[in-house]
Design a protein around this motif. Structure first.
Motif, PDB file in Angstrom:
ATOM      1  N   THR A  71       6.026 -12.060  63.414  1.00 26.27           N
ATOM      2  CA  THR A  71       5.786 -13.485  63.611  1.00 26.27           C
ATOM      3  C   THR A  71       5.193 -13.731  65.004  1.00 26.27           C
ATOM      4  O   THR A  71       5.654 -13.159  65.992  1.00 26.27           O
ATOM      5  N   GLY A  72       4.187 -14.578  65.055  1.00 31.98           N
ATOM      6  CA  GLY A  72       3.555 -14.914  66.331  1.00 31.98           C
ATOM      7  C   GLY A  72       2.304 -14.123  66.633  1.00 31.98           C
ATOM      8  O   GLY A  72       1.604 -14.399  67.623  1.00 31.98           O
ATOM      9  N   CYS A  73       1.990 -13.133  65.788  1.00 33.72           N
ATOM     10  CA  CYS A  73       0.813 -12.291  66.045  1.00 33.72           C
ATOM     11  C   CYS A  73      -0.487 -13.082  66.001  1.00 33.72           C
ATOM     12  O   CYS A  73      -1.417 -12.818  66.761  1.00 33.72           O
ATOM     13  N   PHE A  74      -0.553 -14.051  65.094  1.00 31.47           N
ATOM     14  CA  PHE A  74      -1.777 -14.835  64.969  1.00 31.47           C
ATOM     15  C   PHE A  74      -2.068 -15.581  66.264  1.00 31.47           C
ATOM     16  O   PHE A  74      -3.181 -15.515  66.803  1.00 31.47           O
ATOM     17  N   LYS A  75      -1.071 -16.276  66.763  1.00 31.60           N
ATOM     18  CA  LYS A  75      -1.263 -17.029  68.008  1.00 31.60           C
ATOM     19  C   LYS A  75      -1.609 -16.089  69.155  1.00 31.60           C
ATOM     20  O   LYS A  75      -2.463 -16.406  69.996  1.00 31.60           O
ATOM     21  N   ASP A  76      -0.973 -14.935  69.199  1.00 33.17           N
ATOM     22  CA  ASP A  76      -1.247 -13.968  70.266  1.00 33.17           C
ATOM     23  C   ASP A  76      -2.677 -13.441  70.171  1.00 33.17           C
ATOM     24  O   ASP A  76      -3.347 -13.238  71.195  1.00 33.17           O
TER      25      ASP A  76
END
Length: 391
Positions: free
Chosen positions: A160-165
């Motif tokens: 979770t959060g990979c897209f934003k990163d």
């Protein structure tokens, strides 16, 4: 690699390629696909280690230490040889290449050797400070994976959060003055996200987008059943064509490309023939210069332990090892049986690929053929062109 923007909008020309005699050491980066020599773009998987565990990883990387990877000094010997060979590009890949502490040192070393160093990354580690180091080391481009909208991307990347990163990583590169682009590996799970991802690319001002077709290697091999249908491939290409022309009309400065299915070039050609006939002659010449599948010719792969492969998906066939023999000697060995056949691919193709009128512009994917048919020279199961289009 098929440049939709280049072919549809005339951002690359035959005259531009010929001015530099199609010499890869002289051509601008965006023109390298039209080179005439056998000095390859080299993809170096410099480490198997990765901070993610993506479902479609072609080398099945994990977040653990791996033994026997090329040392810094061994890598410099390898880079020196590439420089003497005048290879146009060295792509630092992984795993996640930013996990290797010597990446910036080796990037600077590649510059001194006369190479163009670029990075393939998942983007999650590219803080403003890291982006600055990438710029200072001389890296000319960073490609970052965006595998769909946020939920889809995070599922593929297993965190979770990979897209934003990843989006932040692209922004940090651009802010630091490093050209960066997004790439998407299309499959049944993210097929419906394609248009939304293109919207994101436009909104964020990302200057390059590349759609990868699925190749059945690494964990991707287990996803054979998850490849999109031939009809969906056609629809995806139609979407890219329409978006390319729309962006050109609007003045959006983003280049669209595809890779890993050279049928795309024939599809674009057929579209141009029907809708922009004044560009057809130029496009045909550019496709001839490109020449289809580049495995064993314009494209090479070296894995973390120094094994040389015909392309990054061909890890099960080793041509030699740079610890024992120079890459330049391995790559130019006329007695290597697979390389010899790849250099004369058209004479070895079978089935639909062998009968295709356009086999000199395509050649299909030999990896997909091997996985599905058990024969590397069989027809590419992902060719979506109709019999009429092939004729």
């Amino acid at each position: 690699m098929i440049g939709c923007t280049k072919l549809l909008c005339g951002t690359a020309t035959v005259a531009e390629a010929m001015r530099q005699e199609r010499d890869s050491s002289k051509l601008a980066p965006h023109m390298l696909q039209f080179s005439a020599d056998n000095r390859p773009l080299v993809v170096w998987n410099m480490t198997n280690r990765c901070n993610l565990k993506c479902l479609h990883c072609y080398i099945s990387a994990e977040d653990k230490s791996y033994s026997d990877e090329l040392s810094t000094n061994e890598a410099k010997v390898f880079i020196d040889d590439l420089g003497q060979m005048r290879c146009p590009v060295l792509l630092f890949s992984g795993g996640e290449p930013l996990l290797r502490p010597d990446i910036f040192e080796l990037g600077r070393y590649a510059i001194k050797a006369g190479l163009r160093p670029v990075i393939s990354s998942n983007g999650t580690l590219i803080t403003p400070e890291v982006a600055k180091k990438i710029k200072e080391a001389g890296f000319q481009y960073v490609g970052i994976s965006i595998d769909g909208i946020e939920a889809t991307h995070d599922h593929f990347r297993q965190r979770t959060g990979c897209f934003k990163d990843a989006i932040t990583g692209i922004k940090n590169c651009l802010a630091a003055g490093v050209k960066s682009g997004a790439r998407l590996t299309l499959n049944v799970h993210n097929y419906n996200d394609l248009s939304a991802v293109l919207d994101i690319v436009e909104k964020e001002g990302i200057p390059r987008f590349c759609m990868y077709h699925l190749v059945y290697a690494g964990r991707g091999k287990e996803m054979t059943k998850d490849d999109i249908t031939l009809e969906q491939s056609r629809a995806a290409m139609q979407t890219l064509i329409e978006r390319t022309l729309e962006w050109d009309k609007k003045g959006v400065q983003t280049e669209i490309l595809t890779t890993d299915n050279h049928a795309d070039g024939i599809f674009v050609w057929n579209y141009i023939k029907q809708n922009i006939p004044k560009r057809e002659a130029e496009v045909v010449e550019l496709l001839k210069m490109h020449g289809g599948c580049s495995a064993g010719g314009k494209m090479a792969n070296v894995d973390p332990t120094g094994n040389v492969h015909p392309c990054k998906f061909w890890s099960h066939y080793t041509l030699g090892n740079v610890r024992k023999r120079k890459f330049s000697e391995i790559w130019t060995d006329k007695n290597e049986p697979l390389l010899a056949k790849l250099h004369n691919m058209q004479d070895n193709l079978k089935g639909r690929c062998g009968d295709c009128k356009h086999k000199d512009l395509c050649g299909g994917c030999r990896i997909r053929a091997e996985v599905v048919h058990g024969d590397i020279w069989a027809q590419d199961p992902a060719c979506y062109l109709t019999d009429e289009e092939l004729a």
